[in-house]
Design a protein around this motif. Structure first.
Motif, PDB file in Angstrom:
ATOM      1  N   GLY A  68       4.146 -21.745  59.802  1.00 34.49           N
ATOM      2  CA  GLY A  68       2.868 -21.221  59.342  1.00 34.49           C
ATOM      3  C   GLY A  68       2.846 -21.018  57.839  1.00 34.49           C
ATOM      4  N   GLY A  69       1.665 -20.870  57.271  1.00 32.52           N
ATOM      5  CA  GLY A  69       1.520 -20.642  55.839  1.00 32.52           C
ATOM      6  C   GLY A  69       1.792 -19.199  55.477  1.00 32.52           C
ATOM      7  N   ALA A  70       1.598 -18.882  54.195  1.00 31.87           N
ATOM      8  CA  ALA A  70       1.951 -17.560  53.681  1.00 31.87           C
ATOM      9  C   ALA A  70       0.991 -16.465  54.122  1.00 31.87           C
ATOM     10  CB  ALA A  70       2.008 -17.606  52.153  1.00 31.87           C
ATOM     11  N   ALA A  71      -0.095 -16.831  54.824  1.00 30.58           N
ATOM     12  CA  ALA A  71      -1.077 -15.832  55.247  1.00 30.58           C
ATOM     13  C   ALA A  71      -0.777 -15.265  56.628  1.00 30.58           C
ATOM     14  CB  ALA A  71      -2.479 -16.441  55.231  1.00 30.58           C
ATOM     15  N   LYS A  80       7.116 -15.348  50.333  1.00 25.65           N
ATOM     16  CA  LYS A  80       6.119 -14.949  49.328  1.00 25.65           C
ATOM     17  C   LYS A  80       5.979 -13.441  49.206  1.00 25.65           C
ATOM     18  CE  LYS A  80       1.292 -15.543  47.960  1.00 25.65           C
ATOM     19  NZ  LYS A  80      -0.012 -16.188  48.282  1.00 25.65           N
ATOM     20  N   ASN A  81       6.070 -12.711  50.319  1.00 24.18           N
ATOM     21  CA  ASN A  81       5.649 -11.313  50.323  1.00 24.18           C
ATOM     22  C   ASN A  81       6.760 -10.292  50.548  1.00 24.18           C
ATOM     23  OD1 ASN A  81       2.660 -11.888  50.248  1.00 24.18           O
ATOM     24  ND2 ASN A  81       3.133 -12.876  52.190  1.00 24.18           N
ATOM     25  N   TRP A  82       7.960 -10.720  50.925  1.00 27.12           N
ATOM     26  CA  TRP A  82       9.014  -9.788  51.292  1.00 27.12           C
ATOM     27  C   TRP A  82      10.234  -9.953  50.384  1.00 27.12           C
ATOM     28  CZ3 TRP A  82       8.856  -6.682  55.970  1.00 27.12           C
ATOM     29  CH2 TRP A  82       7.650  -6.795  56.666  1.00 27.12           C
TER      30      TRP A  82
END
Length: 270
Positions: A68-71, A80-82
């Motif tokens: 899946g993508g970063a969303a 990207k987020n962690w």
């Protein structure tokens, strides 16, 4: 008997090929001494942390989509987020480009920023990744990023040991895989890293990629890592069925800086 003009043409073609080959060799000799590509012996962080608190079961029961993508919950989302907890790293395959021997000797950090606040929102254990089976042994080295004077050290699993004092000699065309681990004990850090290499009487600094795309091209060079704060506002693990599971604090056991999930891996609403 071969006509003279055919023989001359063959000589001209041979000369042209020799010149092309020499031009290619000269270009390699003028570049960096090592060519880097993705390795296979580092499987990623075993835990991640986030500033965001996914409390109230926000993610409970959601699927973890590997591609899946970063969303959405996925590997791209984590990247990207962690932030990797306690240790991060990379595996690279290096191939020597020079005619003279290339010596791979150590690691060097730069652009180090260890003034970031500790992420305390969410602790997450991603899906496990199996290894690729038996293969050639990798060279292992690492650094403690938040040390006052980081030195290259030997690697024991995901921990660091005594200073690394060996060097790896590579002749032209030789390839070797390196598994590199970076740890932190008390501070959250971002940084970049180089392999220190010597050849032809010169020292080179080869940038280590922190992220690759699906084609094996480096797309990022900044690593990040954070120590545990333990007082997380929410905790999740990815269960055997690929769903994110919100877990109580009592299901996490700490040994030093390493958390272990001791629950049953089932969705629950405790």
């Amino acid at each position: 008997m071969i006509p003279d003009f055919q023989g001359e043409a063959r000589e001209r073609r041979s000369d042209a090929e020799d010149r092309k080959e020499k031009k290619e060799e000269d270009a390699l000799e003028a570049g960096l001494p090592l060519k880097l590509s993705p390795g296979t012996t580092y499987y990623g962080p075993t835990w991640y942390v986030s500033d965001t608190s996914y409390g109230n079961d926000q993610l409970n029961g959601q699927p973890f989509n590997d591609d899946g993508g970063a969303a959405v919950p996925s590997w791209a989302w984590l990247t990207k987020n962690w932030t990797p907890l306690s240790s991060t790293g990379v595996a690279v395959s290096v191939e020597s480009q020079y005619k003279t021997t290339v010596l791979v000797q150590a690691l060097k950090l730069h652009d180090v920023d260890c003034q970031r606040p500790l992420p305390k929102g969410t602790l997450l254990q991603p899906p496990g990744i199996g290894d690729g089976g038996e293969g050639a042994s990798s060279v292992e080295m690492g650094m403690n990023v938040d040390s006052n004077r980081p030195v290259t050290r030997k690697v024991n699993g995901l921990s660091l040991g005594a200073p690394y004092t060996a060097q790896v000699a590579l002749d032209k065309g030789d390839a070797r895989e390196f598994r590199i681990i970076f740890t932190t004990r008390t501070r959250a850090c971002t940084f970049k890293a180089n392999l220190l290499v010597n050849s032809k009487g010169k020292q080179y600094r080869i940038p280590l990629p922190a992220e690759w795309d699906h084609n094996g091209k480096a797309v990022g060079y900044t690593f990040n890592v954070a120590p545990p704060s333990k007082a997380y506002r929410s905790r999740y693990v990815v269960g055997n069925d690929g769903e994110l599971i919100a877990v109580p604090e009592s299901d996490i056991t700490w040994v030093g800086q390493r958390p272990t999930y001791t629950g049953d891996g089932e969705l629950n609403y405790w």
